[in-house]
Design a protein around this motif. Structure first.
Motif, PDB file in Angstrom:
ATOM      1  N   MET A  77       0.837  -1.208   0.000  1.00  0.00           N
ATOM      2  CA  MET A  77       0.000   0.000   0.000  1.00  0.00           C
ATOM      3  C   MET A  77       0.869   1.253   0.000  1.00  0.00           C
ATOM      4  O   MET A  77       0.676   2.157  -0.781  1.00  0.00           O
ATOM      5  N   PHE A  78       1.845   1.278   0.895  1.00  0.00           N
ATOM      6  CA  PHE A  78       2.751   2.423   0.964  1.00  0.00           C
ATOM      7  C   PHE A  78       4.156   1.951   0.591  1.00  0.00           C
ATOM      8  O   PHE A  78       4.850   1.355   1.415  1.00  0.00           O
ATOM      9  N   PRO A  79       4.575   2.151  -0.651  1.00  0.00           N
ATOM     10  CA  PRO A  79       5.870   1.645  -1.102  1.00  0.00           C
ATOM     11  C   PRO A  79       7.033   2.277  -0.350  1.00  0.00           C
ATOM     12  O   PRO A  79       6.957   3.434   0.083  1.00  0.00           O
ATOM     13  N   LYS A  80       8.109   1.499  -0.224  1.00  0.00           N
ATOM     14  CA  LYS A  80       9.289   1.994   0.484  1.00  0.00           C
ATOM     15  C   LYS A  80      10.151   2.839  -0.445  1.00  0.00           C
ATOM     16  O   LYS A  80      10.337   2.512  -1.618  1.00  0.00           O
ATOM     17  N   VAL A  81      10.699   3.909   0.128  1.00  0.00           N
ATOM     18  CA  VAL A  81      11.612   4.787  -0.602  1.00  0.00           C
ATOM     19  C   VAL A  81      12.974   4.719   0.072  1.00  0.00           C
ATOM     20  O   VAL A  81      13.086   4.900   1.289  1.00  0.00           O
ATOM     21  N   SER A  82      14.003   4.435  -0.699  1.00  0.00           N
ATOM     22  CA  SER A  82      15.371   4.405  -0.179  1.00  0.00           C
ATOM     23  C   SER A  82      16.023   5.759  -0.434  1.00  0.00           C
ATOM     24  O   SER A  82      16.075   6.223  -1.576  1.00  0.00           O
ATOM     25  N   VAL A  83      16.500   6.380   0.632  1.00  0.00           N
ATOM     26  CA  VAL A  83      17.164   7.678   0.531  1.00  0.00           C
ATOM     27  C   VAL A  83      18.667   7.446   0.679  1.00  0.00           C
ATOM     28  O   VAL A  83      19.129   6.992   1.721  1.00  0.00           O
ATOM     29  N   TYR A 105       6.372  11.630   4.781  1.00  0.00           N
ATOM     30  CA  TYR A 105       6.230  10.243   4.325  1.00  0.00           C
ATOM     31  C   TYR A 105       7.206   9.403   5.138  1.00  0.00           C
ATOM     32  O   TYR A 105       8.425   9.623   5.108  1.00  0.00           O
ATOM     33  N   SER A 106       6.683   8.426   5.857  1.00  0.00           N
ATOM     34  CA  SER A 106       7.511   7.725   6.847  1.00  0.00           C
ATOM     35  C   SER A 106       8.121   6.401   6.380  1.00  0.00           C
ATOM     36  O   SER A 106       9.093   5.930   6.981  1.00  0.00           O
ATOM     37  N   ASN A 107       7.567   5.794   5.332  1.00  0.00           N
ATOM     38  CA  ASN A 107       8.072   4.482   4.912  1.00  0.00           C
ATOM     39  C   ASN A 107       9.347   4.649   4.080  1.00  0.00           C
ATOM     40  O   ASN A 107       9.363   4.480   2.859  1.00  0.00           O
ATOM     41  N   ILE A 108      10.421   5.007   4.774  1.00  0.00           N
ATOM     42  CA  ILE A 108      11.694   5.246   4.103  1.00  0.00           C
ATOM     43  C   ILE A 108      12.821   4.521   4.837  1.00  0.00           C
ATOM     44  O   ILE A 108      12.680   4.147   6.005  1.00  0.00           O
ATOM     45  N   GLU A 109      13.912   4.314   4.140  1.00  0.00           N
ATOM     46  CA  GLU A 109      15.156   3.877   4.761  1.00  0.00           C
ATOM     47  C   GLU A 109      16.218   4.907   4.368  1.00  0.00           C
ATOM     48  O   GLU A 109      16.246   5.383   3.232  1.00  0.00           O
ATOM     49  N   ILE A 110      17.048   5.266   5.342  1.00  0.00           N
ATOM     50  CA  ILE A 110      18.063   6.300   5.124  1.00  0.00           C
ATOM     51  C   ILE A 110      19.421   5.615   5.066  1.00  0.00           C
ATOM     52  O   ILE A 110      19.958   5.194   6.087  1.00  0.00           O
ATOM     53  N   ILE A 111      19.961   5.477   3.871  1.00  0.00           N
ATOM     54  CA  ILE A 111      21.227   4.767   3.683  1.00  0.00           C
ATOM     55  C   ILE A 111      22.362   5.778   3.625  1.00  0.00           C
ATOM     56  O   ILE A 111      22.499   6.535   2.654  1.00  0.00           O
ATOM     57  N   VAL A 112      23.172   5.811   4.678  1.00  0.00           N
ATOM     58  CA  VAL A 112      24.320   6.717   4.727  1.00  0.00           C
ATOM     59  C   VAL A 112      25.578   5.909   4.445  1.00  0.00           C
ATOM     60  O   VAL A 112      25.912   4.977   5.177  1.00  0.00           O
ATOM     61  N   VAL A 113      26.277   6.254   3.364  1.00  0.00           N
ATOM     62  CA  VAL A 113      27.520   5.561   3.004  1.00  0.00           C
ATOM     63  C   VAL A 113      28.690   6.488   3.309  1.00  0.00           C
ATOM     64  O   VAL A 113      28.878   7.515   2.652  1.00  0.00           O
ATOM     65  N   ASN A 114      29.448   6.135   4.343  1.00  0.00           N
ATOM     66  CA  ASN A 114      30.607   6.916   4.750  1.00  0.00           C
ATOM     67  C   ASN A 114      31.789   6.562   3.849  1.00  0.00           C
ATOM     68  O   ASN A 114      32.324   5.470   3.904  1.00  0.00           O
ATOM     69  N   ASP A 115      32.204   7.515   3.032  1.00  0.00           N
ATOM     70  CA  ASP A 115      33.259   7.265   2.049  1.00  0.00           C
ATOM     71  C   ASP A 115      34.645   7.590   2.628  1.00  0.00           C
ATOM     72  O   ASP A 115      35.357   8.455   2.133  1.00  0.00           O
TER      73      ASP A 115
END
Length: 345
Positions: A1-7, A30-40
């Motif tokens: 119903m509420f698709p996930k968004v990858s940030v 919009y709460s159905n998110i994942e916050i992907i932090v890539v430390n370079d």
């Protein structure tokens, strides 16, 4: 119903801005998110900030890699993502609370493959609202490709992407490039789209207060990288049957913009590198065959840049540097006046 968004947030030595960036993502409507932090491979407090925020926010996914550049960081973010939709945000920028919700809603309602929005440009000169995408439902792949190549149209932010398209066509950032790799990615993505959408709202806050200038000691590697980008653009245009004349016009403008930008940078650092070295650098740049093949077609409607174009086309390279020095003085005075005005207010 509420698709996930990858940030996806690539992070490198961004301790000054990272907290505000992630906080603006956490506070999305919009709460159905994942916050992907890539430390370079950061050497500052980037990791500490992310880990502290991760304790309070279970939607944060943290990954640390050796310093490999923003392209590899974004590629890793894509590979880690679980969402149906992808959003890219730079670590020194922020977004409005409705950013993801409005982009996603437009994508779901219009069934578009790419949706874009406007942004606020934040610099020493103040805050200015921009939008690089102006089109209706009849927009074609070629018309969007042209928009992508103008302004900041080719950046990853202020857009929402479908992961399905990225995965199906194995789209990745080119890790061999250290500039404009995002432009090539967006352009390739667009060639696989069927429809497009846009929002007439300024939802992304682009921070130009954190931008470092191009090194005063410009290397041929830097120019060769830019030439590689242009050659890649030529291949994409050819493969997608893009209009030949329009393609040449776009490449010419990009070559012109980088030449003027580099001449300006040499002029800005004239005290550090001396006039003779600056002239040698400019001569070296303009003597490259790929660059010289385009210089005769340079033209501009911007009055401040008309002298640059005239000097470069006529090989008056010394005059181009002198003009750049004086232009830099005028810009410095303008900044000082703006700061004084702000203080007085």
């Amino acid at each position: 119903m509420f698709p996930k968004v990858s940030v996806i947030v690539p992070a490198f030595n961004c301790e000054k801005f990272l907290y505000k960036c992630i906080e603006s993502i956490r506070n999305q409507s919009y709460s159905n998110i994942e916050i992907i932090v890539v430390n370079d491979g950061s050497t500052d407090n980037t990791e500490k900030i992310v880990l502290n925020m991760k304790e309070q926010e279970n939607r944060i996914i943290y990954y640390k890699q050796e310093n490999s550049g923003p392209s590899e960081a974004r590629n890793k973010g894509i590979s880690l993502s679980k969402g149906e939709y992808l959003v890219f945000i730079d670590s020194d920028d922020t977004v409005e609370p409705s950013y993801i919700e409005m982009l996603l809603n437009e994508m779901l309602i219009s069934k578009a493959d790419l949706v874009c929005c406007g942004y606020k440009d934040i610099s020493d000169y103040g805050v200015v609202k921009y939008s690089d995408f102006h089109f209706n439902n009849s927009a074609t792949v070629h018309s969007i490709m042209e928009m992508v190549c103008n302004g900041t149209g080719g950046v990853l932010w202020s857009k929402v992407f479908k992961k399905e398209i990225i995965s199906k066509h194995s789209l990745k950032m080119d890790k061999t490039l250290f500039m404009s790799e995002d432009l090539l990615f967006v352009l390739q993505y667009v060639t696989h789209c069927k429809s497009f959408g846009s929002i007439n709202k300024y939802l992304y806050n682009y921070n130009r207060l954190n931008q470092g200038s191009i090194s005063s000691n410009i290397s041929i590697d830097y120019i060769q990288n830019y030439i590689s980008v242009c050659k890649s653009l030529e291949k994409i245009f050819l493969k997608s049957n893009f209009d030949t004349e329009k393609a040449k016009e776009i490449i010419t403008k990009r070559i012109q913009d980088i030449v003027i930008k580099l001449v300006e940078q040499q002029s800005c650092h004239i005290k550090d590198i001396y006039r003779k070295s600056a002239l040698t650098n400019v001569n070296q740049i303009l003597s490259l065959n790929y660059i010289s093949n385009y210089t005769n077609d340079f033209s501009t409607n911007k009055w401040l840049y008309k002298p640059f174009v005239f000097f470069v086309k006529n090989k008056f390279n010394r005059m181009s540097i002198i003009y750049g020095v004086n232009l830099n003085i005028l810009r410095s005075l303008k900044k000082k006046l703006i700061k004084r005005k702000k203080v007085s207010l």
